[in-house]
Write a protein that holds these residues in place. Sequence first.
Motif, PDB file in Angstrom:
ATOM      1  N   GLU A  29      -5.584  -2.953   0.735  1.00 60.73           N
ATOM      2  CA  GLU A  29      -6.136  -1.596   0.750  1.00 60.73           C
ATOM      3  C   GLU A  29      -6.144  -1.045   2.176  1.00 60.73           C
ATOM      4  OE1 GLU A  29      -7.712   1.977  -0.481  1.00 60.73           O
ATOM      5  OE2 GLU A  29      -6.825   0.377  -1.679  1.00 60.73           O
ATOM      6  N   MET A  30      -6.517  -1.885   3.142  1.00 58.70           N
ATOM      7  CA  MET A  30      -6.524  -1.439   4.532  1.00 58.70           C
ATOM      8  C   MET A  30      -5.108  -1.110   4.990  1.00 58.70           C
ATOM      9  SD  MET A  30      -8.316  -3.081   7.892  1.00 58.70           S
ATOM     10  CE  MET A  30      -9.833  -3.175   6.993  1.00 58.70           C
ATOM     11  N   ARG A  31      -4.153  -1.956   4.631  1.00 57.57           N
ATOM     12  CA  ARG A  31      -2.745  -1.690   4.985  1.00 57.57           C
ATOM     13  C   ARG A  31      -2.282  -0.370   4.377  1.00 57.57           C
ATOM     14  NH1 ARG A  31      -0.171  -7.596   3.975  1.00 57.57           N
ATOM     15  NH2 ARG A  31      -0.888  -8.554   5.901  1.00 57.57           N
ATOM     16  N   ARG A  32      -2.674  -0.153   3.121  1.00 55.37           N
ATOM     17  CA  ARG A  32      -2.274   1.078   2.447  1.00 55.37           C
ATOM     18  C   ARG A  32      -2.868   2.288   3.159  1.00 55.37           C
ATOM     19  NH1 ARG A  32      -3.941   4.789  -0.854  1.00 55.37           N
ATOM     20  NH2 ARG A  32      -6.032   3.952  -1.052  1.00 55.37           N
ATOM     21  N   ARG A  33      -4.157   2.184   3.553  1.00 47.91           N
ATOM     22  CA  ARG A  33      -4.791   3.306   4.251  1.00 47.91           C
ATOM     23  C   ARG A  33      -4.140   3.565   5.606  1.00 47.91           C
ATOM     24  NH1 ARG A  33     -10.452   1.370   4.388  1.00 47.91           N
ATOM     25  NH2 ARG A  33     -10.396   0.340   2.396  1.00 47.91           N
ATOM     26  N   VAL A  34      -3.809   2.497   6.337  1.00 48.27           N
ATOM     27  CA  VAL A  34      -3.150   2.657   7.642  1.00 48.27           C
ATOM     28  C   VAL A  34      -1.787   3.316   7.462  1.00 48.27           C
ATOM     29  CG1 VAL A  34      -2.077   1.360   9.533  1.00 48.27           C
ATOM     30  CG2 VAL A  34      -4.386   0.787   8.786  1.00 48.27           C
ATOM     31  N   GLN A  35      -1.038   2.870   6.464  1.00 44.78           N
ATOM     32  CA  GLN A  35       0.268   3.475   6.203  1.00 44.78           C
ATOM     33  C   GLN A  35       0.115   4.940   5.811  1.00 44.78           C
ATOM     34  OE1 GLN A  35       2.191   1.051   3.260  1.00 44.78           O
ATOM     35  NE2 GLN A  35       3.109  -0.304   4.797  1.00 44.78           N
ATOM     36  N   GLU A  80      -7.457  -6.437   2.258  1.00 43.07           N
ATOM     37  CA  GLU A  80      -6.401  -6.374   3.272  1.00 43.07           C
ATOM     38  C   GLU A  80      -5.284  -5.429   2.837  1.00 43.07           C
ATOM     39  OE1 GLU A  80      -3.266  -9.582   4.890  1.00 43.07           O
ATOM     40  OE2 GLU A  80      -5.369 -10.176   5.063  1.00 43.07           O
ATOM     41  N   LYS A  83      -2.280   6.992   6.738  1.00 39.05           N
ATOM     42  CA  LYS A  83      -2.591   7.745   7.953  1.00 39.05           C
ATOM     43  C   LYS A  83      -1.346   7.944   8.805  1.00 39.05           C
ATOM     44  CE  LYS A  83      -7.468   6.593   8.396  1.00 39.05           C
ATOM     45  NZ  LYS A  83      -8.492   5.899   9.199  1.00 39.05           N
ATOM     46  N   ARG A  84      -0.527   6.919   8.905  1.00 38.10           N
ATOM     47  CA  ARG A  84       0.715   7.042   9.682  1.00 38.10           C
ATOM     48  C   ARG A  84       1.629   8.103   9.080  1.00 38.10           C
ATOM     49  NH1 ARG A  84       2.134   0.698  10.684  1.00 38.10           N
ATOM     50  NH2 ARG A  84       0.567   0.317  12.296  1.00 38.10           N
ATOM     51  N   HIS A  85       1.763   8.066   7.763  1.00 37.77           N
ATOM     52  CA  HIS A  85       2.612   9.060   7.095  1.00 37.77           C
ATOM     53  C   HIS A  85       2.054  10.467   7.284  1.00 37.77           C
ATOM     54  CE1 HIS A  85       5.557   6.496   5.188  1.00 37.77           C
ATOM     55  NE2 HIS A  85       4.600   5.695   4.752  1.00 37.77           N
TER      56      HIS A  85
END
Length: 181
Positions: free
Chosen positions: A116-122, A114, A124-126
């Motif tokens: 890791e997924m949050r980190r990847r989403v952040q 979870e 991508k947003r950045h």
Amino acid sequence: ANLTAERSHPPTEVSPCPPICDMSKRDEFLRNREAGFNTRFGVGANLTAYNALYDPNMRHFFENSVVQSHLYRTGQIDKAGRVIDLDLNKSKLQIIEKEFVNAEKAEQMRQREEEEMRRRVQLKRHQALDKARKEEKLIRIKEDRKIRQEIVLATREAQGLIVPSAVSSAKGKKKRVKKKV
């Protein structure tokens, strides 16, 4: 040295000191009696394991409802109040403990995934924000360049260096040249 040799042999029946006339026999009797006296206070003695839950003298204490609820919470008795023998149920306890360990590991893995997924989403947003900022900056730079060129062109026209009709034809040539390249 004599005492240790005598102690290694089990003492004979010890009775109260007999009326012995011979002092050597009396000394031997007393030595044997002394050798039979144990001052080790249970060290090395095989005592049976004591469990207060089976002690009839402690029954009144363990019948207390507060004590029974504590024993039930700690897993020493069942709901009916029967004593649970931990040695007999050791394998069951090990299985339950393993299940707890496996459940904890699974929860940790889920949390890591979870995070890791949050980190990847952040990330991508950045990246999307950075890309949008760069595009916006590029558009501003192009607009600024266009405005500067118009100012330079207007300044040259005002000074009379360039004729407006020549400028429009020159722009067309530049565009054509750019298209050919």
